[in-house]
Design a protein around this motif. Structure first.
Motif, PDB file in Angstrom:
ATOM      1  N   ASP A 128      -0.014   7.614   2.870  1.00  0.00           N
ATOM      2  CA  ASP A 128      -0.472   8.991   2.679  1.00  0.00           C
ATOM      3  C   ASP A 128       0.715   9.911   2.424  1.00  0.00           C
ATOM      4  N   ASN A 180      -3.902   0.002  -3.300  1.00  0.00           N
ATOM      5  CA  ASN A 180      -4.753   1.187  -3.195  1.00  0.00           C
ATOM      6  C   ASN A 180      -4.540   2.143  -4.367  1.00  0.00           C
ATOM      7  N   THR A 181      -4.421   1.577  -5.573  1.00  0.00           N
ATOM      8  CA  THR A 181      -4.220   2.397  -6.766  1.00  0.00           C
ATOM      9  C   THR A 181      -5.334   3.427  -6.936  1.00  0.00           C
ATOM     10  N   GLU A 182      -6.575   2.972  -6.850  1.00  0.00           N
ATOM     11  CA  GLU A 182      -7.716   3.868  -7.084  1.00  0.00           C
ATOM     12  C   GLU A 182      -7.735   4.994  -6.059  1.00  0.00           C
ATOM     13  N   GLU A 183      -7.491   4.658  -4.797  1.00  0.00           N
ATOM     14  CA  GLU A 183      -7.477   5.678  -3.741  1.00  0.00           C
ATOM     15  C   GLU A 183      -6.373   6.703  -3.982  1.00  0.00           C
ATOM     16  N   GLU A 221       0.835  -1.206   0.000  1.00  0.00           N
ATOM     17  CA  GLU A 221       0.000   0.000   0.000  1.00  0.00           C
ATOM     18  C   GLU A 221       0.866   1.251   0.000  1.00  0.00           C
TER      19      GLU A 221
END
Length: 310
Positions: free
Chosen positions: A55, A93-96, A52
């Motif tokens: 942030d 979490n590519t889309e996020e 992942e």
């Protein structure tokens, strides 16, 4: 787009595992000229934990893209296109990540599949007819390696391996230079990925190299051989000898890398482990380096809109 005389000024941003780079080109039809490169060496690979992107990593990408957009606007770029490779493709979490980047910066990132990246590398490297019409193309990046087998100017097979110079270093190397055991682990991993990829094992006499590892290897070879970079085809056996020499480590190898490719001091040996495995697997005899690759392929196919069969 807005035309300035007969040219259109395109900005292409590649978000990779090791670097993020803005390349600006003037184009007229299918002809283009590189005007400038701006690179930020703050790769996303270090921000990926348990598959992942954190942030903090997304924020790093946002800051870089905002900086590139401001620069592009200041120099009058007509269109700005942004694409991502392995560090955005090979995460859970590519889309996020892409949605957050869009929300914060207003910039849409086109995440390339492994197959798309391989195809675009081929288009960029062979555009203009400078590469041999038959051979094997390899693009060794920080997080993935793309292979394209082609004959008489047509693609026969392609694949993307989920290993690159930086990802191998991160996963297998405990110090600056890999130990003998670590080199063997990297070699075995690359061989497994080549076997899984299912690329035809046919012999390829010539290999066209794309990416920082290949360019750095060519510079190291030229320094040792006393030749001009890119001045001739490099015998594959000389690349293998270079790798054999570098992987011993020691002060001589360290000084050679620092003088020639200091930014790749930790990734050149893992990258060359990939290259040597490819050379041996396909029986390559000669190697050449292309200055063009996936960014130029993206420019031609996505920004300029060159048809697939052109």
């Amino acid at each position: 787009t807005t035309r300035r005389g007969k040219y259109i000024k395109h900005g292409i941003v590649a978000v990779g595992a090791t670097t993020k780079r803005l390349s600006v080109y003037n184009s007229e039809g299918q002809d283009f000229k590189l005007l400038m490169n701006k690179k930020i060496t703050a790769g996303l690979a270090g921000y990926i934990k348990s598959g992942e992107l954190s942030d903090a990593g997304i924020l790093v990408a946002c800051r870089a893209l905002c900086s590139f957009r401001e620069l592009a606007e200041n120099i009058g770029v007509d269109s700005l296109s942004v694409f991502g490779t392995a560090p955005l493709r090979n995460i859970v979490n590519t889309e996020e990540a892409v949605n957050t980047i869009k929300s914060v910066t207003g910039i849409t990132v086109d995440v390339l599949s492994g197959s798309d990246e391989a195809q675009l590398s081929y288009i960029g490297a062979t555009h203009g007819g400078n590469a041999p019409r038959t051979g094997l193309l390899v693009d060794i990046g920080g997080g993935s390696t793309e292979l394209v087998s082609y004959s008489d100017g047509r693609v026969e097979a392609s694949c993307s391996l989920p290993v690159g110079s930086l990802s191998l270093f991160t996963e297998y190397v405990s110090g600056l230079f890999p130990t003998k055991e670590e080199r063997h682990e990297m070699r075995d991993r690359v061989k497994r990925e080549l076997s899984r990829a299912g690329m035809p094992g046919a012999r390829h006499m010539h290999l066209v190299g794309v990416g920082g590892t290949i360019r750095a290897a060519a510079k190291l070879h030229s320094r040792l051989a006393g030749t001009e970079p890119g001045s001739r085809l490099i015998p594959a056996e000389e690349i293998l000898e270079l790798y054999k020499s570098l992987k011993k480590g020691g002060r001589r190898s360290l000084e050679l890398i620092i003088r020639t490719a200091p930014e790749r001091i930790h990734t050149i040996i893992p990258g060359m482990a990939i290259l040597s495995a490819v050379l041996n697997t396909y029986g390559v005899e000669t190697v050449s380096v292309s200055e063009c690759g996936v960014r130029e392929g993206y420019l031609l196919r996505k920004a300029i809109g060159v048809p697939e069969n052109a």
